[in-house]
Design a protein around this motif. Structure first.
Motif, PDB file in Angstrom:
ATOM      1  N   ASP A 579       0.755  -0.951  -0.026  1.00  0.00           N
ATOM      2  CA  ASP A 579      -0.029  -0.097  -0.096  1.00  0.00           C
ATOM      3  C   ASP A 579       0.898   1.180   0.221  1.00  0.00           C
ATOM      4  OD1 ASP A 579      -2.530   1.617   0.298  1.00  0.00           O
ATOM      5  OD2 ASP A 579      -3.428  -0.054   0.947  1.00  0.00           O
ATOM      6  N   LYS A 580       0.367   2.471  -0.061  1.00  0.00           N
ATOM      7  CA  LYS A 580       0.989   3.652   0.088  1.00  0.00           C
ATOM      8  C   LYS A 580       1.596   3.803   1.476  1.00  0.00           C
ATOM      9  CE  LYS A 580      -2.055   5.921  -3.043  1.00  0.00           C
ATOM     10  NZ  LYS A 580      -3.111   7.134  -3.257  1.00  0.00           N
ATOM     11  N   VAL A 581       2.474   4.736   1.448  1.00  0.00           N
ATOM     12  CA  VAL A 581       3.481   4.785   2.693  1.00  0.00           C
ATOM     13  C   VAL A 581       2.755   5.136   3.962  1.00  0.00           C
ATOM     14  CG1 VAL A 581       5.355   6.148   3.861  1.00  0.00           C
ATOM     15  CG2 VAL A 581       5.543   5.662   1.304  1.00  0.00           C
ATOM     16  N   GLY A 582       1.670   6.033   3.936  1.00  0.00           N
ATOM     17  CA  GLY A 582       0.811   6.466   5.122  1.00  0.00           C
ATOM     18  C   GLY A 582       0.260   5.195   5.530  1.00  0.00           C
ATOM     19  N   ALA A 583      -0.571   4.457   4.658  1.00  0.00           N
ATOM     20  CA  ALA A 583      -1.315   3.411   5.293  1.00  0.00           C
ATOM     21  C   ALA A 583      -0.472   2.232   5.820  1.00  0.00           C
ATOM     22  CB  ALA A 583      -1.960   2.692   4.077  1.00  0.00           C
ATOM     23  N   ILE A 584       0.894   2.158   5.166  1.00  0.00           N
ATOM     24  CA  ILE A 584       1.759   1.185   5.609  1.00  0.00           C
ATOM     25  C   ILE A 584       2.035   1.457   7.047  1.00  0.00           C
ATOM     26  CG2 ILE A 584       3.833  -0.039   5.325  1.00  0.00           C
ATOM     27  CD1 ILE A 584       1.815  -1.227   3.785  1.00  0.00           C
ATOM     28  N   GLU A 585       2.478   2.627   7.054  1.00  0.00           N
ATOM     29  CA  GLU A 585       2.862   3.148   8.806  1.00  0.00           C
ATOM     30  C   GLU A 585       2.023   2.870   9.547  1.00  0.00           C
ATOM     31  OE1 GLU A 585       6.045   3.740   9.810  1.00  0.00           O
ATOM     32  OE2 GLU A 585       6.887   3.728   7.854  1.00  0.00           O
ATOM     33  N   MET A 586       0.749   3.172   9.352  1.00  0.00           N
ATOM     34  CA  MET A 586      -0.590   2.758  10.040  1.00  0.00           C
ATOM     35  C   MET A 586      -0.723   1.323  10.447  1.00  0.00           C
ATOM     36  SD  MET A 586      -4.567   3.970   9.508  1.00  0.00           S
ATOM     37  CE  MET A 586      -4.545   2.621   8.025  1.00  0.00           C
ATOM     38  N   ALA A 587      -0.257   0.581   9.465  1.00  0.00           N
ATOM     39  CA  ALA A 587      -0.477  -0.748   9.593  1.00  0.00           C
ATOM     40  C   ALA A 587       0.230  -1.447  10.351  1.00  0.00           C
ATOM     41  CB  ALA A 587      -0.631  -1.439   8.142  1.00  0.00           C
ATOM     42  N   ARG A 588       1.358  -0.714  10.457  1.00  0.00           N
ATOM     43  CA  ARG A 588       2.584  -1.249  11.211  1.00  0.00           C
ATOM     44  C   ARG A 588       2.140  -1.080  12.842  1.00  0.00           C
ATOM     45  NH1 ARG A 588       8.920   0.305  10.833  1.00  0.00           N
ATOM     46  NH2 ARG A 588       8.095   2.265  10.856  1.00  0.00           N
ATOM     47  N   MET A 589       1.737   0.171  12.979  1.00  0.00           N
ATOM     48  CA  MET A 589       1.181   0.354  14.308  1.00  0.00           C
ATOM     49  C   MET A 589       0.092  -0.542  14.856  1.00  0.00           C
ATOM     50  SD  MET A 589      -0.970   3.746  15.913  1.00  0.00           S
ATOM     51  CE  MET A 589      -2.255   3.354  15.045  1.00  0.00           C
ATOM     52  N   PHE A 590      -0.771  -0.966  14.121  1.00  0.00           N
ATOM     53  CA  PHE A 590      -1.908  -2.132  14.335  1.00  0.00           C
ATOM     54  C   PHE A 590      -1.143  -3.395  14.521  1.00  0.00           C
ATOM     55  CE2 PHE A 590      -4.951   1.486  12.407  1.00  0.00           C
ATOM     56  CZ  PHE A 590      -5.555   1.468  13.684  1.00  0.00           C
ATOM     57  N   ALA A 591      -0.335  -3.540  13.780  1.00  0.00           N
ATOM     58  CA  ALA A 591       0.738  -4.911  13.697  1.00  0.00           C
ATOM     59  C   ALA A 591       1.129  -5.298  15.061  1.00  0.00           C
ATOM     60  CB  ALA A 591       1.504  -5.176  12.503  1.00  0.00           C
ATOM     61  N   THR A 592       1.555  -4.121  15.523  1.00  0.00           N
ATOM     62  CA  THR A 592       2.404  -4.201  16.721  1.00  0.00           C
ATOM     63  C   THR A 592       1.417  -4.349  17.979  1.00  0.00           C
ATOM     64  OG1 THR A 592       3.994  -2.490  16.147  1.00  0.00           O
ATOM     65  CG2 THR A 592       3.854  -2.796  18.608  1.00  0.00           C
ATOM     66  N   GLN A 593       0.127  -3.778  17.930  1.00  0.00           N
ATOM     67  CA  GLN A 593      -0.816  -4.154  18.846  1.00  0.00           C
ATOM     68  C   GLN A 593      -1.366  -5.574  18.890  1.00  0.00           C
ATOM     69  OE1 GLN A 593      -3.108   0.011  17.961  1.00  0.00           O
ATOM     70  NE2 GLN A 593      -3.501  -0.684  19.837  1.00  0.00           N
ATOM     71  N   VAL A 594      -1.384  -6.101  17.716  1.00  0.00           N
ATOM     72  CA  VAL A 594      -1.709  -7.563  17.680  1.00  0.00           C
ATOM     73  C   VAL A 594      -0.581  -8.543  17.748  1.00  0.00           C
ATOM     74  CG1 VAL A 594      -3.845  -7.013  16.466  1.00  0.00           C
ATOM     75  CG2 VAL A 594      -1.861  -7.667  15.056  1.00  0.00           C
ATOM     76  N   ARG A 595       0.553  -7.934  18.281  1.00  0.00           N
ATOM     77  CA  ARG A 595       1.641  -8.729  18.464  1.00  0.00           C
ATOM     78  C   ARG A 595       2.166  -9.533  17.292  1.00  0.00           C
ATOM     79  NH1 ARG A 595       0.369 -11.923  24.255  1.00  0.00           N
ATOM     80  NH2 ARG A 595      -1.226 -10.261  25.122  1.00  0.00           N
ATOM     81  N   TRP A 596       2.099  -9.036  16.179  1.00  0.00           N
ATOM     82  CA  TRP A 596       2.829  -9.542  15.026  1.00  0.00           C
ATOM     83  C   TRP A 596       4.330  -8.876  14.884  1.00  0.00           C
ATOM     84  CZ3 TRP A 596      -1.339  -8.393  10.613  1.00  0.00           C
ATOM     85  CH2 TRP A 596      -2.478  -9.021  10.897  1.00  0.00           C
ATOM     86  N   GLU A 597       5.272  -9.631  14.486  1.00  0.00           N
ATOM     87  CA  GLU A 597       6.547  -9.118  14.209  1.00  0.00           C
ATOM     88  C   GLU A 597       6.260  -8.531  12.716  1.00  0.00           C
ATOM     89  OE1 GLU A 597       9.712 -12.064  14.426  1.00  0.00           O
ATOM     90  OE2 GLU A 597       8.626 -13.094  15.928  1.00  0.00           O
ATOM     91  N   ALA A 598       6.949  -7.353  12.547  1.00  0.00           N
ATOM     92  CA  ALA A 598       6.655  -6.573  11.460  1.00  0.00           C
ATOM     93  C   ALA A 598       7.721  -5.781  10.793  1.00  0.00           C
ATOM     94  CB  ALA A 598       5.445  -5.554  11.414  1.00  0.00           C
ATOM     95  N   ARG A 599       7.982  -5.879   9.351  1.00  0.00           N
ATOM     96  CA  ARG A 599       8.983  -4.901   8.753  1.00  0.00           C
ATOM     97  C   ARG A 599       8.465  -4.125   7.681  1.00  0.00           C
ATOM     98  NH1 ARG A 599      14.890  -7.168   9.127  1.00  0.00           N
ATOM     99  NH2 ARG A 599      14.764  -6.760  11.290  1.00  0.00           N
TER     100      ARG A 599
END
Length: 621
Positions: A579-599
């Motif tokens: 996705d676009k940069v803004g959407a991906i940065e937002m998604a990384r925040m949610f990924a952290t909350q659901v305990r995923w390892e994200a890069r």
């Protein structure tokens, strides 16, 4: 006096004013002082017309800066709680499927079978927690071993339930205390699935079931698939067999099929249409599926007719009751007197091809003129409004698809690659279609190289070493959450990966589902503001391209979306979001909350697109 002032303040802000409110008040005062100070001479000493724009510009700039400062301070003060990891749900939610809460549906007034139907509006407010795996959960075996052996602790069905389920499991074998094995010869009431499949082929005039494609059969909708043995056999014949079965609190057919790596989803014949377009499948199969087809004015059978392609087959195996009723007599395997089922099939222009033992096969007409030449009192044709995309709409008592551009007999369909004339039927430009396919050919190679735990490792590689590619069978069940033309599915097939893909077309995206199904892929229409009709822990890989940006303008809660993704993703499963940069940065925040390892990965192609590659950990609690 002081206490009076404090009491007034507490009425406005509460007993203790929030820190963010105090910060906002402080910034507002500073901004006001700055505005008055910078413009005092021009405002009060010489009120000229030219001074007004300067005052307005200064005020606007300071107001915008104050707002930015406030948001930054608020994110600092709330950042810790906003990105706090979510807790785990209770054990009672281990196998839960939102929208299929029978007790809540009953309380809402649904009855007469409707309580088993899909009602997302009843369970709209969901607890924000992570669905945990069962205590004895184990990572499924890789395909094809996982097709024949599953861990009994992964599904909500006990070994006692298996052993007490009668003839359907007479060839079931428990290998060990915690494993269940499925033989290729198990299931049904015949000498085996292979014999049963061969019998159907012979009833169609074929010499073996390997010739199903010659009869135009490439996709099969298997209703009430049991343990998935018939579907597993069809998959071995390179056919796409999709299992649908009603939601079950225990002993779920859909959960078992998906655990074995077979295409399946929750779907039933109660009050609503299936989320497929008209003319979707070449064969619909029902073996002891428990549906009374001639009831409810024949609307269940009309729904089968709706999703069946011209010339398609309806295979019904019903050992407990003859489809033509007990009063009918058989002559050379064909009913000779009238019955409700016979009258109904004649009204919808079906022909009984053959009957052998308890198996009946009807064929849908290939001639759309058949419907206009019927007698008076025949079932009417659907009007144009019934031909639009079907997303759990009420069942209809009319015949669908007769005016569709896709009305093509299945034996006339070429199995060769897609060309301009085929795409024209779907109103798709050939350049767009083939360019999309080329993009996904390239993207899949990149994705596959990322599906390794090494991308989350900070240990340096030796100079010149390459990351080892995952094995071809590292994943099996793939959910493409925004499939478009199905290009990722096509790329998987070309690369001969051992996967199947559930291609999802979002309800507000371009309606490309007919094109996906006509390619022989599994697909479904879905609203991602609602839970997906599957059980927890059923997919190895979730993929979405542009979905986050698309949903940002919808009513959806992004947190609810990520919770749903986590629910249906297996432990140690993967998520790839593009996705676009803004959407991906937002998604990384949610990924952290659901305990995923994200890069986050930059594709280095000069665009504003980014990849977010995540892996769900195996939480053992």
């Amino acid at each position: 006096m002081r206490s009076s002032w404090l009491s007034k303040l507490s009425l406005i802000f509460g007993p203790r004013p929030p820190l963010n409110w105090l910060l906002l008040c402080l910034l507002s005062v500073l901004a006001l002082i700055a505005v008055l100070g910078s413009s005092s001479s021009s405002t009060f000493d010489s009120l000229t017309p030219s001074s007004v724009p300067d005052i307005y510009t200064n005020y606007r700039r300071l107001k915008e800066q104050a707002a930015v400062d406030y948001l930054e301070l608020r994110s600092l003060s709330l950042g810790g709680s906003r990105e706090k990891e979510l807790g785990l749900c209770g054990r009672d939610k281990e196998h839960s499927v939102p929208c299929y809460n029978v007790s809540a549906n009953l309380l809402a007034g649904y009855k007469d079978g409707e309580e088993f139907d899909r009602h997302c509006e009843v369970s709209r407010d969901r607890e924000q927690c992570l669905v945990r795996p069962p205590k004895d959960y184990k990572i499924p075996l890789r395909w094809p071993a996982g097709r024949d052996v599953i861990w009994s602790g992964n599904v909500k069905i006990t070994k006692d339930q298996f052993l007490s389920s009668g003839s359907m499991t007479k060839r079931l074998m428990l290998l060990e205390e915690n494993q269940i094995s499925f033989h290729s010869e198990d299931g049904l009431i015949f000498d085996g699935v292979k014999d049963y499949s061969r019998q159907i082929a012979e009833m169609l005039g074929l010499s073996s079931d390997s010739e199903f494609p010659q009869a135009g059969v490439h996709t099969v909708l298997d209703i009430g698939c049991g343990f998935g043995s018939f579907g597993a056999h069809l998959v071995s014949l390179k056919l796409m067999a999709i299992c649908i079965a009603a939601y079950e609190a225990t002993g779920s057919q859909v959960q078992l099929a998906l655990e074995r790596g077979l295409p399946a989803m929750i779907g039933n014949f109660i009050t609503r249409q299936l989320p497929y377009p008209s003319l979707s499948f070449e064969m619909v199969h029902c073996a002891q599926c428990g549906i009374l087809w001639d009831k409810k004015d024949g609307m269940f059978l009309l729904e089968v007719d709706r999703v069946l392609k011209p010339g398609g087959y309806f295979v019904l195996t019903s050992p407990t009751s003859q489809p033509y009723g007990s009063s009918s007599t058989m002559k050379e395997g064909i009913a000779t007197d009238s019955s409700p089922m016979e009258e109904l099939t004649q009204k919808i222009c079906w022909t009984l091809l053959a009957q052998k033992y308890e198996t009946f096969i009807w064929q849908k007409t290939v001639d759309s003129n058949c419907y206009t030449s019927r007698k008076q009192g025949a079932i009417p044709l659907c009007q144009e409004e019934h031909e639009v995309q079907s997303y759990y709409k009420p069942l209809v008592s009319c015949i669908s698809g007769t005016m569709s551009k896709r009305w093509t007999p299945i034996r006339n369909r070429s199995s060769s690659q897609w060309n301009s004339s085929k795409l024209e039927v779907h109103e798709v430009q050939p350049d767009d279609f083939f360019e999309d396919l080329q993009v996904w050919r390239s993207a899949l190679k990149n994705y596959w190289s990322l599906l390794t735990p090494l991308i989350f490792s900070d240990h340096p590689k030796r100079p010149g070493d390459e990351d080892p590619l995952p094995p071809f069978n590292m994943i099996r069940n793939v959910l493409d959450m925004s499939a478009h033309y199905g290009g990722l599915n096509a790329a998987f097939l070309e690369e001969k990966k051992s996967v199947w893909v559930m291609n999802v077309v979002p309800v507000n995206a371009p309606y490309t589902l007919p094109l996906i199904l006509d390619q022989g892929f599994a697909g479904v229409l879905h609203d991602w503001c609602e839970p997906f009709p599957t059980y927890p822990r059923t997919y190895d890989l979730l993929h979405a391209n542009g979905l986050l940006s698309h949903l940002s303008s919808e009513r959806c809660s992004m947190m609810d979306l990520f919770l749903e993704m986590d629910r249906i993703l297996r432990p140690e499963g993967w998520v790839v979001l593009c996705d676009k940069v803004g959407a991906i940065e937002m998604a990384r925040m949610f990924a952290t909350q659901v305990r995923w390892e994200a890069r986050v990965i930059d594709p280095q192609n000069g665009s504003d697109q980014r990849l977010l590659v995540c892996q769900k950990p195996f939480v053992k609690k």
